[in-house]
Scaffold this active site. Structure first.
Site, PDB file in Angstrom:
ATOM      1  N   GLY A  32     -13.278   0.561  10.039  1.00  0.00           N
ATOM      2  CA  GLY A  32     -14.450  -0.221   9.661  1.00  0.00           C
ATOM      3  C   GLY A  32     -15.219   0.502   8.573  1.00  0.00           C
ATOM      4  N   SER A  92       0.271  -0.433   1.060  1.00  0.00           N
ATOM      5  CA  SER A  92       0.362  -0.447   2.523  1.00  0.00           C
ATOM      6  C   SER A  92       1.814  -0.597   2.973  1.00  0.00           C
ATOM      7  CB  SER A  92      -0.446  -1.615   3.078  1.00  0.00           C
ATOM      8  OG  SER A  92      -1.781  -1.489   2.678  1.00  0.00           O
ATOM      9  N   ALA A 129     -13.286  -7.165  16.018  1.00  0.00           N
ATOM     10  CA  ALA A 129     -14.541  -7.631  15.418  1.00  0.00           C
ATOM     11  C   ALA A 129     -14.891  -9.005  15.978  1.00  0.00           C
ATOM     12  CB  ALA A 129     -14.377  -7.718  13.901  1.00  0.00           C
ATOM     13  N   TRP A 155     -12.782  -7.161  10.812  1.00  0.00           N
ATOM     14  CA  TRP A 155     -12.374  -8.572  10.713  1.00  0.00           C
ATOM     15  C   TRP A 155     -11.419  -8.827   9.554  1.00  0.00           C
ATOM     16  CZ3 TRP A 155     -13.620  -9.749   5.838  1.00  0.00           C
ATOM     17  CH2 TRP A 155     -14.678  -9.041   5.250  1.00  0.00           C
ATOM     18  N   ASN A 156     -11.262  -7.867   8.611  1.00  0.00           N
ATOM     19  CA  ASN A 156     -10.556  -8.253   7.376  1.00  0.00           C
ATOM     20  C   ASN A 156      -9.036  -8.330   7.534  1.00  0.00           C
ATOM     21  OD1 ASN A 156     -10.383  -5.451   7.455  1.00  0.00           O
ATOM     22  ND2 ASN A 156     -10.492  -5.239   5.237  1.00  0.00           N
ATOM     23  N   GLU A 177     -10.703   5.269   9.981  1.00  0.00           N
ATOM     24  CA  GLU A 177     -10.227   4.599   8.747  1.00  0.00           C
ATOM     25  C   GLU A 177     -11.431   3.852   8.193  1.00  0.00           C
ATOM     26  OE1 GLU A 177      -7.387   4.823   7.281  1.00  0.00           O
ATOM     27  OE2 GLU A 177      -6.130   5.745   8.812  1.00  0.00           O
ATOM     28  N   LEU A 178     -12.052   4.381   7.161  1.00  0.00           N
ATOM     29  CA  LEU A 178     -13.366   3.887   6.738  1.00  0.00           C
ATOM     30  C   LEU A 178     -13.308   3.171   5.383  1.00  0.00           C
ATOM     31  CD1 LEU A 178     -15.368   6.991   8.022  1.00  0.00           C
ATOM     32  CD2 LEU A 178     -14.736   4.911   9.263  1.00  0.00           C
TER      33      LEU A 178
HETATM   34  P1  NAD Z   1     -17.955  -2.715  10.429  1.00  0.00           P
HETATM   35  O1  NAD Z   1     -18.055  -1.237  10.346  1.00  0.00           O
HETATM   36  O2  NAD Z   1     -19.193  -3.503  10.316  1.00  0.00           O
HETATM   37  O3  NAD Z   1     -17.302  -3.152  11.821  1.00  0.00           O
HETATM   38  C1  NAD Z   1     -16.049  -2.628  12.244  1.00  0.00           C
HETATM   39  C2  NAD Z   1     -15.960  -2.754  13.760  1.00  0.00           C
HETATM   40  O4  NAD Z   1     -16.947  -1.914  14.337  1.00  0.00           O
HETATM   41  C3  NAD Z   1     -16.213  -4.156  14.303  1.00  0.00           C
HETATM   42  O5  NAD Z   1     -15.370  -4.359  15.417  1.00  0.00           O
HETATM   43  C4  NAD Z   1     -17.665  -4.088  14.740  1.00  0.00           C
HETATM   44  O6  NAD Z   1     -17.980  -4.999  15.775  1.00  0.00           O
HETATM   45  C5  NAD Z   1     -17.729  -2.660  15.258  1.00  0.00           C
HETATM   46  N1  NAD Z   1     -19.067  -2.071  15.283  1.00  0.00           N
HETATM   47  C6  NAD Z   1     -20.135  -2.322  14.489  1.00  0.00           C
HETATM   48  N2  NAD Z   1     -21.173  -1.538  14.839  1.00  0.00           N
HETATM   49  C7  NAD Z   1     -20.750  -0.770  15.884  1.00  0.00           C
HETATM   50  C8  NAD Z   1     -21.347   0.251  16.672  1.00  0.00           C
HETATM   51  N3  NAD Z   1     -22.595   0.657  16.478  1.00  0.00           N
HETATM   52  N4  NAD Z   1     -20.611   0.826  17.642  1.00  0.00           N
HETATM   53  C9  NAD Z   1     -19.337   0.453  17.859  1.00  0.00           C
HETATM   54  N5  NAD Z   1     -18.698  -0.493  17.129  1.00  0.00           N
HETATM   55  C10 NAD Z   1     -19.404  -1.104  16.158  1.00  0.00           C
HETATM   56  O7  NAD Z   1     -16.871  -3.130   9.353  1.00  0.00           O
HETATM   57  P2  NAD Z   1     -16.371  -4.586   8.979  1.00  0.00           P
HETATM   58  O8  NAD Z   1     -17.430  -5.257   8.175  1.00  0.00           O
HETATM   59  O9  NAD Z   1     -15.840  -5.281  10.186  1.00  0.00           O
HETATM   60  O10 NAD Z   1     -15.106  -4.245   8.063  1.00  0.00           O
HETATM   61  C11 NAD Z   1     -15.204  -3.944   6.726  1.00  0.00           C
HETATM   62  C12 NAD Z   1     -15.171  -2.446   6.515  1.00  0.00           C
HETATM   63  O11 NAD Z   1     -13.987  -1.906   7.088  1.00  0.00           O
HETATM   64  C13 NAD Z   1     -15.122  -2.072   5.059  1.00  0.00           C
HETATM   65  O12 NAD Z   1     -15.967  -0.977   4.834  1.00  0.00           O
HETATM   66  C14 NAD Z   1     -13.667  -1.672   4.852  1.00  0.00           C
HETATM   67  O13 NAD Z   1     -13.444  -0.813   3.777  1.00  0.00           O
HETATM   68  C15 NAD Z   1     -13.347  -1.041   6.153  1.00  0.00           C
HETATM   69  N6  NAD Z   1     -11.905  -1.023   6.378  1.00  0.00           N
HETATM   70  C16 NAD Z   1     -11.259   0.160   6.286  1.00  0.00           C
HETATM   71  C17 NAD Z   1      -9.877   0.202   6.452  1.00  0.00           C
HETATM   72  C18 NAD Z   1      -9.123   1.497   6.359  1.00  0.00           C
HETATM   73  O14 NAD Z   1      -7.988   1.507   6.783  1.00  0.00           O
HETATM   74  N7  NAD Z   1      -9.692   2.562   5.838  1.00  0.00           N
HETATM   75  C19 NAD Z   1      -9.178  -0.973   6.724  1.00  0.00           C
HETATM   76  C20 NAD Z   1      -9.884  -2.171   6.806  1.00  0.00           C
HETATM   77  C21 NAD Z   1     -11.261  -2.183   6.637  1.00  0.00           C
END
Ligand code: NAD
Length: 487
Positions: free
Chosen positions: A238, A451, A186, A160-161, A260-261
């Site tokens: 995520g 970025s 998200a 979502w960010n 990308e975590l």
């Molecule tokens: P999140 O991991 O909770 O969710 C990310 C996505 O995964 C969402 O679409 C969510 O609905 C989905 N999801 C959740 N559980 C799932 C499952 N079991 N199976 C399949 N999909 C599932 O992350 P968030 O809170 O939306 O975003 C924040 C995180 O993302 C932070 O940790 C941030 O660092 C990371 N992030 C990383 C990058 C990068 O490029 N490395 C960029 C942006 C955000």
């Protein structure tokens, strides 16, 4: 600007879409409320896709795959380029929409739209430059020919960010490579993804090439798609926790993964740094998106000689920021995405304070509607505080003091994450030496923003696998095929 005025941007018919987008058809539905984090008000409801809906999306992606793969790169490129143009023309409405559902300040949302659109332009250019390889075997007796083929149907999952940029960073290279995709945005920020799909449709993306679905049941829905042998790629952005779950799921059918975590970026300031440049960089690295960025500076390590001046300067800049609704043009720091996010920040800050940290500004949640946490600076933070090891994901700058270069590198690397790092020093030899010593995929040297669609974005250690953007980003969606050719 009030919510009502901002809402007219969202209600724009060219962008307004709240249905599942499968095979070029919009399917209305309800089930997932979307909230404005600036007020806590419900903005809209989007459909809650079932496993059957997801399998229809795979069918649609499969039906479109052969045609898209055979579409000449020049034509794919022109469609991507049109998508870039449409996003650019609608930039202001898209920025409002992002502010509405994500809460980020309009200036950040505008920056995101420009960054997001740029992936379409960059990969429109790269689509026509997919390379191969020819070489002789070392014996000189044979030939090695390497082609790159589209990897197949790709499932794209985004956070979502950055609701626009995280989607375009995946869709653009996938389409340029000749793959068809299913995007699952998200649930907090689906409206931007659907609006962008509308623009893709207008740009001429054929039905089934891009499918978008929202679900409140992402685990089983994703598992079903990954278990389908037609799906050959998972590209996920995520948290590291969810990334681990998805890697295990993908392992069952050996689906190729790009991940990308999460991050825990250190921001190092040496005594010889230009203080004002370091403070400018710190504000960008910390406060872009209100701190809700994977590259956000999570730990400020400041050398003893410049420490007090840095704390004073950062405190002054952070305390001057205006907190408010994202879509209010005066706002410099919007709300967090949910109350849960505010609670997490509060827990981390309270734990640090209980262990001796001192807030020089901010330091406690703001009462009222909306999910606000004020810009905060903490000094005297112990290096084993929880916020040194967890992503804060909010407007909190935690400052630690260090003495030597070796100590700074050791502290910077004391994390399971390895996404981004920042180094400020007037001595470029030292900055590069330190940058080489830090275990991350990206290092900003005297820069607080790294970025760029033309650069490879991604992490080392538990921050991810693979890279997005740049010349190599397209290869994440391609399978190399080696021909041993006798001629
Ligand atoms: P999140 O991991 O909770 O969710 C990310 C996505 O995964 C969402 O679409 C969510 O609905 C989905 N999801 C959740 N559980 C799932 C499952 N079991 N199976 C399949 N999909 C599932 O992350 P968030 O809170 O939306 O975003 C924040 C995180 O993302 C932070 O940790 C941030 O660092 C990371 N992030 C990383 C990058 C990068 O490029 N490395 C960029 C942006 C955000």
């Amino acid at each position: 600007m009030t919510l009502d005025t901002a809402f007219t941007g969202y209600a724009d018919p060219a962008l307004h879409a709240e249905g599942l987008y499968i095979g070029g058809q919009w399917q209305a539905g309800r089930g997932i409320p979307v909230t404005d984090p600036s007020t806590g008000t419900t903005l809209a409801e989007v459909p809650d896709a079932s496993i059957e809906d997801a399998m229809r999306a795979v069918d649609a992606a499969e039906a479109a795959a052969a045609g898209w793969r055979a579409t000449p790169p020049r034509q794919r490129s022109e469609i991507l380029r049109r998508w870039f143009t449409l996003m650019t023309e609608r930039a202001e409405e898209l920025a409002l929409l992002i502010s509405l559902e994500n809460g980020k300040a309009l200036a950040d949302a505008r920056g995101e739209v420009a960054y997001a659109a740029e992936f379409f332009r960059w990969y429109a250019e790269e689509a026509t430059r997919i390379g191969g390889e020819f070489r002789h075997t070392p014996s000189g007796a044979h030939n090695i020919l390497v082609d790159h083929e589209p990897i197949g149907i790709a499932v794209l999952i985004t956070p979502w960010n950055f609701p626009a940029a995280m989607a375009t960073r995946k869709i653009a290279p996938a389409l340029a490579a000749g793959c068809t995709v299913i995007l699952k945005p998200a649930s907090e920020t689906p409206l931007t993804a659907y609006a962008m799909a509308r623009l893709g449709q207008e740009a001429g993306v054929p039905p089934g090439v891009v499918n978008v679905l929202t679900t409140s049941n992402p685990g089983p829905v994703t598992a079903a798609m990954l278990a389908d042998p037609r799906v050959r790629k998972l590209s996920f952005t995520g948290s590291t926790g969810v990334g681990r779950i998805l890697l295990a799921e993908a392992a069952k059918s050996v689906v190729n993964c790009s991940m990308e975590l999460g991050g825990n970026a250190p921001f190092l300031v040496f005594d010889d740094a230009d203080l004002s440049a370091a403070l400018d960089g710190a504000m960008v690295a910390k406060m872009r998106n209100g701190g809700e960025a994977c590259t956000a500076a999570n730990r400020f390590y400041v050398q003893a000689g410049i420490h007090d001046a840095f704390v004073a300067g950062l405190t002054q800049r952070m305390s001057a920021l205006k907190l408010g609704a994202g879509y209010d043009p005066e706002t410099q720091c919007g709300p967090m995405i949910t109350t849960k996010a505010v609670d997490k920040i509060d827990r981390l800050v309270s734990e640090a304070k209980a262990r001796g940290a001192r807030a020089t500004t901010g330091g406690a949640p703001v009462d009222g509607s909306g999910y606000y946490y004020p810009p905060t600076v903490l000094e005297n933070v112990p290096s084993d505080a929880a916020l040194a090891h967890e992503e804060i994901f909010g407007p909190v700058a935690a400052i630690y003091r260090f003495e030597t270069e070796e100590e700074a590198i050791r502290l910077a690397n004391d994390t399971e994450y390895g996404l981004a790092a920042y180094v400020y020093s007037g001595d470029i030899m030292r900055a590069m030496r330190v940058g080489r010593g830090i275990e991350t995929g990206m290092v900003g040297i005297n820069r607080g923003l790294m970025s760029d669609p033309a650069a490879p974005f991604g992490g080392a250690k538990q921050s991810g696998l693979g890279r997005e953007g740049g010349v190599i980003g397209i290869l994440e969606f391609m399978e190399p095929k080696y021909f041993a050719v006798e001629f």
